[in-house]
Design an enzyme around this catalytic site. Sequence first.
Site, mmCIF file in Angstrom:
data_model
loop_
_atom_site.group_PDB
_atom_site.id
_atom_site.type_symbol
_atom_site.label_atom_id
_atom_site.label_comp_id
_atom_site.label_asym_id
_atom_site.label_seq_id
_atom_site.Cartn_x
_atom_site.Cartn_y
_atom_site.Cartn_z
ATOM 1 N N TYR A 101 0.846 -1.206 -0.146
ATOM 2 C CA TYR A 101 -0.216 -0.048 0.067
ATOM 3 C C TYR A 101 1.002 1.292 0.152
ATOM 4 O O TYR A 101 1.831 1.282 0.721
ATOM 5 C CB TYR A 101 -0.993 0.009 1.012
ATOM 6 C CG TYR A 101 -1.721 1.310 1.431
ATOM 7 C CD1 TYR A 101 -3.098 1.523 0.849
ATOM 8 C CD2 TYR A 101 -0.887 2.391 2.243
ATOM 9 C CE1 TYR A 101 -3.685 2.647 0.987
ATOM 10 C CE2 TYR A 101 -1.771 3.514 2.219
ATOM 11 C CZ TYR A 101 -3.005 3.592 1.702
ATOM 12 O OH TYR A 101 -3.807 4.779 2.006
ATOM 13 N N GLU A 189 -3.234 7.714 -3.929
ATOM 14 C CA GLU A 189 -3.403 6.167 -3.207
ATOM 15 C C GLU A 189 -3.060 5.223 -4.155
ATOM 16 O O GLU A 189 -3.815 5.256 -5.288
ATOM 17 C CB GLU A 189 -4.292 5.831 -2.154
ATOM 18 C CG GLU A 189 -4.579 4.766 -1.374
ATOM 19 C CD GLU A 189 -5.777 4.722 -0.685
ATOM 20 O OE1 GLU A 189 -5.924 5.237 0.275
ATOM 21 O OE2 GLU A 189 -6.707 4.072 -1.172
#
Length: 379
Positions: A101, A189
């Site tokens: 991530y 993101e």
Amino acid sequence: MNLHEYQARDLLKAAGVPLPDGDVATTPDEAEAIARRIGGAVVVKAQVHAGGRGKAGGVKLAANAAEARERAAAILGMTIKGLVVGRVLVVPAAEIASESYVGLILDRASQKPVFMVSAAGGVDIEEVAATSPEKIVRLPVDPRYGLLPHQSLRLALSLYREFPQVRAAQRIMQQLYGAFMANGCSLAEINPMVTTPAGAVMALDAKMVIDDNELDRRPDLAALRDESGEAPSEVAARRAGLTFIKLDGNVGCVVNGAGLAMATMDLVKYYGGEPANFLDIGGSSNPEKVINALKIITADPRVKVILFNIFGGITRTDDVANGIVAATRQLKVGVPIVIRLTGTNEAQAIAILEGVGMTALNDMDAAVSRAVELAREAA
Ligand code: GDP
Ligand code: MN
């Protein structure tokens, strides 16, 4: 303003982030054609403003173009978190060795963009954040210097051991930071950023939120807005030039000035009520704005009372009073209206309201507690 994955991908690609080619389809036929052009296995992905599409069944592998068509037929029209899927993205399927991530948010506390990265990426990142936050590495970036090489190195080393992958991850974070700054993001993101069995590092998902204040000077970004994913009341308010945020309570608030609007909401809560919305009708108050505001608020069946709180400075309270009179003539407002106004042209405003049998309070406390009481009686 939220972007769809396919839109965020374009911005990330422009910043150099390695992303597999792909295209969007609105019909199964189009999805099949894109899959055929790509060749081999593809992933069909729902394009809605919601996270967790994978878990909701909105992300599906397809071995070939015929299967891509079937997957698209299943995903188009499905509902994910209340949003109907009208578009799918078709991209080549990647083989995944690991998922990490990489996120970048604008952090109000430190007043800086802050990187958050984790080797435990993928669809369970929310759970990782909740149950083992130590697995997420945080790093604030000073925007005067940008992301420095030693910082991206530290972040990348928390994800990978193989040096080519560390270098690739550093590059991607640098590019993500570039895209974040260039487009006025409040969030950018990549989840997951994956490694392939062959050792390549790439982005398989992209999410971006653009700060609304960026949009006036960036019509190219403003054009990316998809109103189908937004609350209808917020869309109507934006078109009417009102600053409006829908909330869950039953006290509709019409206020001039953002600070007074916040104070009004606080006071509603203080007296045990819940505001139905934040609404700032702005400094100059033409009656049209008041009419639009009332239209938007009364469209919500949960609203049990409408509270006006107007502090007349540049705003003329007689303008607001005229707006209230005009609006109540035009619309059937089925709930009580509590009005507090004070300041510029207050005497005229009171005369206008009394002329139609309405009253205005001068004291903010009295008005708010009265509105909360009326909402409680009606509920
Ligand atoms: P989200 O659930 O809305 O965040 O959607 P994602 O785009 O992140 O997809 C969810 C999950 O689907 C990912 O975490 C991957 O595990 C999987 N996935 C997405 N793209 C691919 C792909 O190209 N190949 C494989 N094998 N899995 C994928
Ligand atoms: Mn994702």
